[in-house]
Design a protein around this motif. Structure first.
Motif, PDB file in Angstrom:
ATOM      1  N   LEU A  87     -36.393  49.417  69.560  1.00  5.60           N
ATOM      2  CA  LEU A  87     -35.916  50.768  69.458  1.00  5.60           C
ATOM      3  C   LEU A  87     -36.076  51.642  70.817  1.00  5.60           C
ATOM      4  O   LEU A  87     -37.122  51.590  71.261  1.00  5.60           O
ATOM      5  CB  LEU A  87     -36.620  51.527  68.386  1.00  5.60           C
ATOM      6  CG  LEU A  87     -36.474  50.813  67.063  1.00  5.60           C
ATOM      7  CD1 LEU A  87     -37.083  51.644  65.965  1.00  5.60           C
ATOM      8  CD2 LEU A  87     -35.064  50.262  66.683  1.00  5.60           C
ATOM      9  N   MET A  88     -35.064  51.781  71.458  1.00  9.59           N
ATOM     10  CA  MET A  88     -35.175  52.324  72.925  1.00  9.59           C
ATOM     11  C   MET A  88     -35.275  54.163  72.667  1.00  9.59           C
ATOM     12  O   MET A  88     -36.093  54.342  73.080  1.00  9.59           O
ATOM     13  CB  MET A  88     -34.182  51.932  73.831  1.00  9.59           C
ATOM     14  CG  MET A  88     -33.779  50.287  73.971  1.00  9.59           C
ATOM     15  SD  MET A  88     -35.415  49.521  74.565  1.00  9.59           S
ATOM     16  CE  MET A  88     -35.133  50.213  76.232  1.00  9.59           C
ATOM     17  N   ASN A  89     -33.868  54.708  72.364  1.00  8.28           N
ATOM     18  CA  ASN A  89     -33.992  55.895  72.582  1.00  8.28           C
ATOM     19  C   ASN A  89     -33.370  56.617  71.096  1.00  8.28           C
ATOM     20  O   ASN A  89     -32.516  56.173  70.896  1.00  8.28           O
ATOM     21  CB  ASN A  89     -33.257  56.359  73.681  1.00  8.28           C
ATOM     22  CG  ASN A  89     -33.855  56.780  74.964  1.00  8.28           C
ATOM     23  OD1 ASN A  89     -34.813  56.650  74.962  1.00  8.28           O
ATOM     24  ND2 ASN A  89     -33.310  57.403  75.753  1.00  8.28           N
ATOM     25  N   LEU A  90     -33.838  57.597  70.587  1.00 13.03           N
ATOM     26  CA  LEU A  90     -33.731  58.232  69.464  1.00 13.03           C
ATOM     27  C   LEU A  90     -33.447  59.607  69.823  1.00 13.03           C
ATOM     28  O   LEU A  90     -34.553  60.104  70.173  1.00 13.03           O
ATOM     29  CB  LEU A  90     -34.379  57.926  68.217  1.00 13.03           C
ATOM     30  CG  LEU A  90     -34.154  58.703  67.004  1.00 13.03           C
ATOM     31  CD1 LEU A  90     -32.790  58.210  66.242  1.00 13.03           C
ATOM     32  CD2 LEU A  90     -35.225  58.281  65.864  1.00 13.03           C
ATOM     33  N   ALA A  91     -32.212  60.422  69.569  1.00 16.15           N
ATOM     34  CA  ALA A  91     -32.140  61.592  69.865  1.00 16.15           C
ATOM     35  C   ALA A  91     -31.423  62.346  68.637  1.00 16.15           C
ATOM     36  O   ALA A  91     -30.453  61.889  68.277  1.00 16.15           O
ATOM     37  CB  ALA A  91     -31.599  62.089  71.030  1.00 16.15           C
ATOM     38  N   VAL A  92     -31.894  63.420  68.254  1.00 21.84           N
ATOM     39  CA  VAL A  92     -31.353  64.423  67.056  1.00 21.84           C
ATOM     40  C   VAL A  92     -31.144  65.813  67.493  1.00 21.84           C
ATOM     41  O   VAL A  92     -32.211  66.209  67.931  1.00 21.84           O
ATOM     42  CB  VAL A  92     -32.090  64.223  65.935  1.00 21.84           C
ATOM     43  CG1 VAL A  92     -31.440  64.774  64.650  1.00 21.84           C
ATOM     44  CG2 VAL A  92     -32.201  62.642  65.517  1.00 21.84           C
ATOM     45  N   GLN A  93     -29.992  66.588  67.370  1.00 26.92           N
ATOM     46  CA  GLN A  93     -29.887  68.015  67.588  1.00 26.92           C
ATOM     47  C   GLN A  93     -31.331  68.486  67.115  1.00 26.92           C
ATOM     48  O   GLN A  93     -31.489  68.600  65.755  1.00 26.92           O
ATOM     49  CB  GLN A  93     -28.742  68.278  67.016  1.00 26.92           C
ATOM     50  CG  GLN A  93     -27.440  68.055  67.723  1.00 26.92           C
ATOM     51  CD  GLN A  93     -26.290  68.835  67.115  1.00 26.92           C
ATOM     52  OE1 GLN A  93     -26.475  69.601  66.368  1.00 26.92           O
ATOM     53  NE2 GLN A  93     -24.977  68.305  67.401  1.00 26.92           N
ATOM     54  N   GLY A  94     -31.665  69.667  67.766  1.00 24.18           N
ATOM     55  CA  GLY A  94     -32.655  70.194  67.219  1.00 24.18           C
ATOM     56  C   GLY A  94     -32.676  70.787  65.883  1.00 24.18           C
ATOM     57  O   GLY A  94     -33.574  71.047  65.028  1.00 24.18           O
ATOM     58  N   THR A  95     -31.401  71.608  65.513  1.00 20.09           N
ATOM     59  CA  THR A  95     -30.888  72.054  64.293  1.00 20.09           C
ATOM     60  C   THR A  95     -30.911  70.961  63.122  1.00 20.09           C
ATOM     61  O   THR A  95     -31.095  71.293  61.883  1.00 20.09           O
ATOM     62  CB  THR A  95     -29.906  72.966  64.249  1.00 20.09           C
ATOM     63  OG1 THR A  95     -28.756  72.172  64.595  1.00 20.09           O
ATOM     64  CG2 THR A  95     -30.111  73.960  65.360  1.00 20.09           C
TER      65      THR A  95
END
Length: 190
Positions: A87-95
């Motif tokens: 698992l490298m990068n995981l990004a989720v919108q703040g809201t």
């Protein structure tokens, strides 16, 4: 549909492979989520040039049907290298955090790794990132070490975590010999 964490409402979420035309949105999300983000060139190389890399995006139902153009809710870059899911990068919108978006992306990465014969999953996470550490622990990852001063902006240790063997909700697991089956310690509700 994905159940949001801690709520009774449903989040209509679709996890799909990312495409090159989504790169600008992925870059924007990366820059919004990380203090030391990957550059556009790095993300593009992972999306289009790395044979081990896989990219997923989380979209609302409207976008997946071609209705409108809402923002990407989250993305996940991971590698499948032989028997290892990385698992490298995981990004989720703040809201959208704590609504099941990150969990859904990681679960799909684990499913794809499992289907391609991965026997274990690994990742690094900032030692101070309690939310991410909690998510990974709930999903069955265990701390196995640390990398001192791995991250910058600010300088911080990385906690190394591993799921070995790789286990999917519902009891599907792959042992070190590559066979699947067995019981899982993870509940189906993940």
């Amino acid at each position: 549909m994905i159940h949001p964490c801690g709520g009774s409402a449903m989040l209509d979420l679709h996890i799909l492979p990312a495409t090159a035309d989504m790169l600008s949105e992925i870059v924007s999300l990366e820059e919004a989520c990380f203090s030391a983000p990957w550059t556009r060139k790095m993300l593009e190389a992972e999306l289009t040039g790395n044979p081990f890399a896989h990219f997923l995006v989380a979209l609302s139902q409207d976008r997946s049907r071609g209705e409108g153009n809402p923002a990407i809710l989250g993305y996940h870059c991971f590698w499948i290298v032989f028997e290892e899911l990385r698992l490298m990068n995981l990004a989720v919108q703040g809201t959208m955090r704590r609504h099941g978006v990150g969990r859904a992306l990681v679960m799909e990465a684990c499913r794809q790794g499992f289907e391609q014969a991965a026997t274990r999953a690994t990742l690094e996470v900032r030692a101070s990132n309690e939310a991410a550490r909690s998510l990974y622990t709930q999903m069955g990852f265990m701390p196995v070490g640390k990398r001192p001063q791995y991250y910058t902006h600010p300088t911080e240790d990385a906690l190394l975590m591993e799921m070995n063997p790789l286990v999917l909700p519902g009891g599907r697991r792959r042992d070190q010999t590559g066979r699947s089956g067995g019981d899982s310690p993870l509940p189906d509700s993940l």
